[in-house]
Scaffold this motif. Structure first.
Motif, mmCIF file in Angstrom:
data_model
loop_
_atom_site.group_PDB
_atom_site.id
_atom_site.type_symbol
_atom_site.label_atom_id
_atom_site.label_comp_id
_atom_site.label_asym_id
_atom_site.label_seq_id
_atom_site.Cartn_x
_atom_site.Cartn_y
_atom_site.Cartn_z
ATOM 1 N N VAL A 58 0.715 -1.025 -0.068
ATOM 2 C CA VAL A 58 0.039 -0.115 -0.101
ATOM 3 C C VAL A 58 0.955 1.353 0.036
ATOM 4 N N GLY A 59 1.943 1.285 0.545
ATOM 5 C CA GLY A 59 2.709 2.288 0.738
ATOM 6 C C GLY A 59 3.724 2.683 -0.157
ATOM 7 N N ARG A 60 4.061 1.485 -0.987
ATOM 8 C CA ARG A 60 4.914 1.564 -2.220
ATOM 9 C C ARG A 60 6.354 1.606 -1.723
ATOM 10 N N SER A 142 8.685 7.050 0.842
ATOM 11 C CA SER A 142 7.951 6.712 -0.430
ATOM 12 C C SER A 142 7.972 7.547 -1.523
ATOM 13 N N GLN A 146 0.859 10.661 -4.617
ATOM 14 C CA GLN A 146 -0.016 10.747 -3.587
ATOM 15 C C GLN A 146 0.459 10.039 -2.354
ATOM 16 N N ARG A 147 1.528 10.124 -1.954
ATOM 17 C CA ARG A 147 2.362 9.362 -0.935
ATOM 18 C C ARG A 147 1.890 9.755 0.603
ATOM 19 N N TRP A 149 -1.354 10.466 1.187
ATOM 20 C CA TRP A 149 -2.587 9.634 1.260
ATOM 21 C C TRP A 149 -2.291 8.418 1.640
ATOM 22 N N ARG A 150 -1.385 7.648 0.831
ATOM 23 C CA ARG A 150 -0.916 6.282 1.172
ATOM 24 C C ARG A 150 -0.440 6.165 2.575
ATOM 25 N N LEU A 153 -3.416 5.976 5.107
ATOM 26 C CA LEU A 153 -4.006 4.592 4.861
ATOM 27 C C LEU A 153 -3.116 3.598 5.376
ATOM 28 N N CYS A 154 -1.972 3.582 5.277
ATOM 29 C CA CYS A 154 -1.141 2.563 5.657
ATOM 30 C C CYS A 154 -1.196 2.711 7.342
#
Length: 494
Positions: A58-60, A142, A146-147, A149-150, A153-154
């Motif tokens: 999710v966080g890439r 990351s 949109q890091r 936002w990620r 979410l993480c």
């Protein structure tokens, strides 16, 4: 792994020494204390694995970075005992089993300004720091679009993982419609309060562990996939299922009595056998490398000898995991699983390396599947399993497998001959052995029907026809082995 276990051990000792209500005691049995520590390690493993996977997917973030930062951040679990000990607090999260207040529990459980008497301030500070560290790491490290936002979410998903860790038993109760105590009382396979936590976490941890390996250990994942030879593994699993069915039939256990704990228990039992098979396969590949150079040149170890460490790790770790999980079962099952692995060592490893000798190798393999059969029966009968055996039926299954398992030697003729391994295929040649093994299997099947051990039913006819068509039409040992697995499942489950 050592660092991870050290962090958990220090956390437990801090909790015991600093918190008022956690007293060190020797009044409990060793097995209970050991099971409790296993439960603790499994719970923290769940949190660690899910954190790494969320950060990487999710966080890439890179898998390596997610792995390292999660391990470093894991020292935050020391915060609750240190914080609570400083202020004279004590207690752990006592999760509620009533889903009527699920939303309110989910949204307020870790908020410091909400008075929840069963969650200490130290735990709330810990969760807050974990979420803050997650947002800062993903947002700052990351490079994905949109890091931030990620990052949010993480943090939310990790919060969900922490919350879910304790609500697994409540979720199981919700699905089954019975309380934890009722499920234990109605368990026919002997699930107790001691081994129930193993059932909660094992399936999820093993699933997350596979995802973790695929993302962080590419070489190990490649070797693991090669050791999962599904058609051969299914034979061991099917014999275990047949033992369970026979044991349940002898004990007059009907399906109505089996609850969700028993289903998970049975699933983990089969998984223990599958993991043991993987360990034995890795061990055999290590010792068969000279044969595989000629007979199986596509095996990873043949193409890259530096993978030897990964094979050794899978052989050792698989043995430890399969035996370790089995200690949550009846006492006879760890013994049977150790016997299974011991036979695998005698089959593959020098100096005995019984795999070299004519008829001894298939005899050892037959003994292993018979132990699988006993392993399945032991779920129901524990130490009284031998008294419940139908010896003529067991001997018939053993003879069928003794003949059928020699089909696997047909593709190894060249390698076996060059390395002094004696098989029927080496002496008779592959083509001649192929036809004789098929004829012997058909004769054995007719004899079993004639003496009444197998009934002349639709399933028996289907199994015989499937083997006959595959044996005559394809003339390839690998296709015959796959057909035999299907035939075996039809006969055993019938």
């Amino acid at each position: 792994m050592t660092t991870f276990l050290a962090i958990i051990f220090i956390r437990n000792q801090l909790e015991l020494l600093l918190e008022q209500e956690h007293n060190i005691t020797i009044s409990l049995s060793t097995a209970t204390v050991l099971a409790d520590y296993i439960h603790v390690v499994m719970a923290w493993s769940y949190i660690y694995l899910i954190s790494v996977i969320i950060l990487a997917t999710v966080g890439r973030c890179s898998w390596t970075g997610a792995n390292r930062v999660s391990l470093c951040g894991f020292m935050l679990i020391w915060v609750p005992p240190l914080f609570d000990g400083l202020f004279g607090l004590s207690g752990a999260i006592v999760y509620q089993y009533n889903f009527d207040s699920f939303f309110s529990s989910f949204t307020t459980l870790f908020l410091p300004w909400i008075d929840v008497h069963y969650v200490t301030l130290g735990v709330r500070v810990e969760v807050f720091l974990v979420m803050l560290a997650t947002i800062l790491y993903v947002g700052g490290c990351s490079h994905a679009r949109q890091r931030w936002w990620r990052a949010g979410l993480c943090a939310f998903l990790i919060y969900c993982g922490i919350f879910t860790m304790g609500y697994l038993p409540a979720f199981i109760s919700f699905l089954s419609g019975m309380s934890h105590t009722e499920l234990l009382q109605q368990s026919v396979f002997g699930v107790t309060a001691t081994n129930a936590p193993i059932l909660w976490y094992s399936p999820i941890i093993l699933t997350l562990g596979m995802c973790y390996l695929a993302g962080t250990q590419a070489r190990l994942w490649c070797v693991l996939k090669n050791c999962i030879r599904i058609e051969r593994m299914l034979v061991y699993v099917l014999f275990t299922i047949a033992g369970v069915i026979q044991g349940s039939s002898n004990a007059l256990i009907g399906g109505d009595w089996i609850n969700v704990y028993d289903i998970i228990f049975l699933g983990l039992t089969l998984l223990s056998v599958a993991i043991a098979f993987i360990a034995m396969t890795a061990l055999n590949d290590i010792n068969d490398i000279q044969i595989d150079v000629l007979s199986n040149p596509l095996r990873p170890l043949v193409g890259d000898p530096s993978l030897l460490y990964e094979y050794q790790f899978i052989a050792l770790a698989g043995s430890i995991i399969s035996v370790g999980v089995s200690f949550g079962y009846n006492i006879s099952q760890p013994i049977l699983l150790i016997a299974m692995l011991s036979l695998g060592c005698l089959y593959s490893m020098p100096p005995l390396r019984l795999r070299r000798y004519l008829f001894v190798a298939p005899l050892i393999l037959t003994a292993i599947v018979m132990v699988c059969y006993l392993f399945g029966m032991a779920i129901v009968w524990n130490n009284s399993t031998p008294e419940q055996l139908n010896l003529p039926e067991l001997f018939s299954l053993a003879l069928l497998f003794f003949i059928a398992c020699q089909f696997k030697d047909l593709k190894d003729v060249e390698g076996d001959r060059s390395n002094g391994v004696s098989t029927l295929a080496v002496y008779w040649g592959g083509k001649r052995t192929y036809w004789w093994l098929g004829i012997l299997l058909l004769i054995e099947l007719l004899v079993l029907i004639g003496v009444g051990i197998l009934s002349l039913s639709a399933s028996t006819i289907i199994a015989a026809c499937l083997f006959l068509v595959t044996w005559i039409a394809f003339k390839k040992s690998e296709w015959v082995i796959k057909a035999l697995v299907v035939c075996l499942s039809i006969l055993l489950l019938n």
